[in-house]
Enzyme design. Structure first.
Site, PDB file in Angstrom:
ATOM      1  N   GLU A  52      19.682  61.211  55.971  1.00 13.50           N
ATOM      2  CA  GLU A  52      18.683  60.701  55.043  1.00 13.50           C
ATOM      3  C   GLU A  52      19.056  59.309  54.528  1.00 13.50           C
ATOM      4  O   GLU A  52      18.189  58.456  54.357  1.00 13.50           O
ATOM      5  CB  GLU A  52      18.487  61.675  53.876  1.00 13.50           C
ATOM      6  CG  GLU A  52      17.753  62.942  54.257  1.00 13.50           C
ATOM      7  CD  GLU A  52      16.355  62.666  54.801  1.00 13.50           C
ATOM      8  OE1 GLU A  52      15.742  61.659  54.407  1.00 13.50           O
ATOM      9  OE2 GLU A  52      15.891  63.449  55.640  1.00 13.50           O
ATOM     10  N   TYR A 135      13.478  60.923  46.214  1.00 17.27           N
ATOM     11  CA  TYR A 135      13.172  61.257  47.605  1.00 17.27           C
ATOM     12  C   TYR A 135      14.361  61.938  48.287  1.00 17.27           C
ATOM     13  O   TYR A 135      14.214  62.999  48.900  1.00 17.27           O
ATOM     14  CB  TYR A 135      12.779  60.013  48.425  1.00 17.27           C
ATOM     15  CG  TYR A 135      12.843  60.328  49.899  1.00 17.27           C
ATOM     16  CD1 TYR A 135      11.835  61.076  50.502  1.00 17.27           C
ATOM     17  CD2 TYR A 135      13.958  59.983  50.649  1.00 17.27           C
ATOM     18  CE1 TYR A 135      11.926  61.450  51.829  1.00 17.27           C
ATOM     19  CE2 TYR A 135      14.057  60.342  51.981  1.00 17.27           C
ATOM     20  CZ  TYR A 135      13.035  61.076  52.569  1.00 17.27           C
ATOM     21  OH  TYR A 135      13.145  61.469  53.882  1.00 17.27           O
ATOM     22  N   ASP A 153       8.176  60.530  52.035  1.00 17.23           N
ATOM     23  CA  ASP A 153       8.593  59.280  52.644  1.00 17.23           C
ATOM     24  C   ASP A 153       7.356  58.521  53.109  1.00 17.23           C
ATOM     25  O   ASP A 153       6.217  58.964  52.907  1.00 17.23           O
ATOM     26  CB  ASP A 153       9.589  59.513  53.785  1.00 17.23           C
ATOM     27  CG  ASP A 153       8.916  59.901  55.094  1.00 17.23           C
ATOM     28  OD1 ASP A 153       7.791  60.461  55.062  1.00 17.23           O
ATOM     29  OD2 ASP A 153       9.504  59.647  56.155  1.00 17.23           O
TER      30      ASP A 153
END
Length: 307
Positions: A52, A135, A153
């Site tokens: 990520e 996020y 995203d």
């Protein structure tokens, strides 16, 4: 099925029933999802977290080799935490936005010190780690632990903008309305919600792309508000471009490349060779020092940070 109604003002009205989106998108994902190393069980939560960080603003094909080298060298957070932060910057290579490497090193150190070396499951604990925003916390909780979170995203935002609100592109920055919509569309079941997060992201990456979208391959094309409206062109604020050549980012990258390749401190004279324009070069170097990516030493030498 009735086409979704485009929201007026700041209201959000997700007209499609949740299952009318979830079921076909998840089914499509089961068949078409890419076999990526961070999606395999052996990746574990740490592998998911590393991916990520690396995938932010960086395409998969550039991330793959660096990701695999990173996990081979540092298979657990404690392995990375034992190294100086400059080694994380060195291993980051040319992925771009190298402050992510420092943030990942900081997160690994906090995980080692606060959580016994295991990536925490709790969303609030994830969010409390240095370098982790909403996020990333939601993505790790969802993809690593199968929890129910809205993972927004750029790809997911684009899918929801087109399918539900009937606009070609989402706003430049994530809005409260987008978050409200994403939460409203979350499946109630945790496992299904986690699959929906991954599936909608993959749909945006492979089919509902920013340019040259492949509506003929989209599992929800028949109910996509934007398509049913005739694909009206974007009429909001201009979308931000990603320029690189000639920018301070390019100069920073060239300076960092010299320091990554050097195992000893580098003199100013060597760094001066990477860019002809002295004012921009000095500004870029000062920025690297300010960001903690470069450590200045006496007598005009520089190195990657040790602390």
């Amino acid at each position: 099925m009735t086409a979704p109604t485009k929201p007026q003002g700041n209201t959000v009205d997700p007209t499609p029933s949740a299952s009318s989106l979830h079921t076909p998108v998840i089914a499509w994902f089961e068949t078409h999802a890419r076999d990526l190393p961070w999606r395999r069980p052996e990746a574990g939560p740490w592998g998911v977290m590393v991916s990520e960080f690396m995938l932010q603003q960086t395409p998969v094909n550039r991330v793959l080799p660096v990701y695999e080298q990173w996990l081979a060298r540092w298979p657990r957070p404690a392995d990375l935490a034992k190294e100086p932060p400059g080694e994380a910057v060195r291993a980051w290579g040319r992925l771009g936005y190298p402050r992510r490497a420092l943030r990942l090193h900081g997160a690994a150190t906090a995980i080692t010190e606060r959580h016994g070396g295991d990536v925490p499951k709790d969303h609030a604990q994830l969010l409390a780690l240095p370098g982790i925003g909403e996020y990333t916390a939601a993505a790790v909780a969802s993809f690593a632990y199968g929890q129910r979170h809205a993972v927004l995203d750029t790809n997911v935002r684009r899918v929801l903008a087109r399918a539900v609100t009937g606009t070609q592109y989402p706003p430049n920055a994530t809005t409260a309305a987008e978050r409200k919509l994403a939460r409203a569309l979350l499946p109630e079941d945790e496992g299904t919600a986690s699959r929906w997060a991954a599936a909608s992201m993959e749909l945006g990456a492979l089919v509902c792309t920013a340019k040259n979208e492949s509506c003929h391959r989209c599992p929800i094309a028949s109910q996509c508000s934007w398509r049913l409206a005739g694909k009206p062109a974007h009429d909001g604020p201009a979308r931000r471009g990603q320029t690189y050549a000639g920018t301070d980012r390019q100069v920073r990258g060239k300076l960092l490349a010299v320091l990554r390749d050097a195992m000893e401190p580098v003199p100013q004279a060597v760094l001066d060779r990477v860019w002809d324009e002295p004012v921009q070069r000095a500004r870029a170097l000062d920025g690297l020092v300010s960001d903690g990516l470069v450590e200045p030493l006496p007598d005009g030498f520089y190195r990657l940070p040790l602390t």
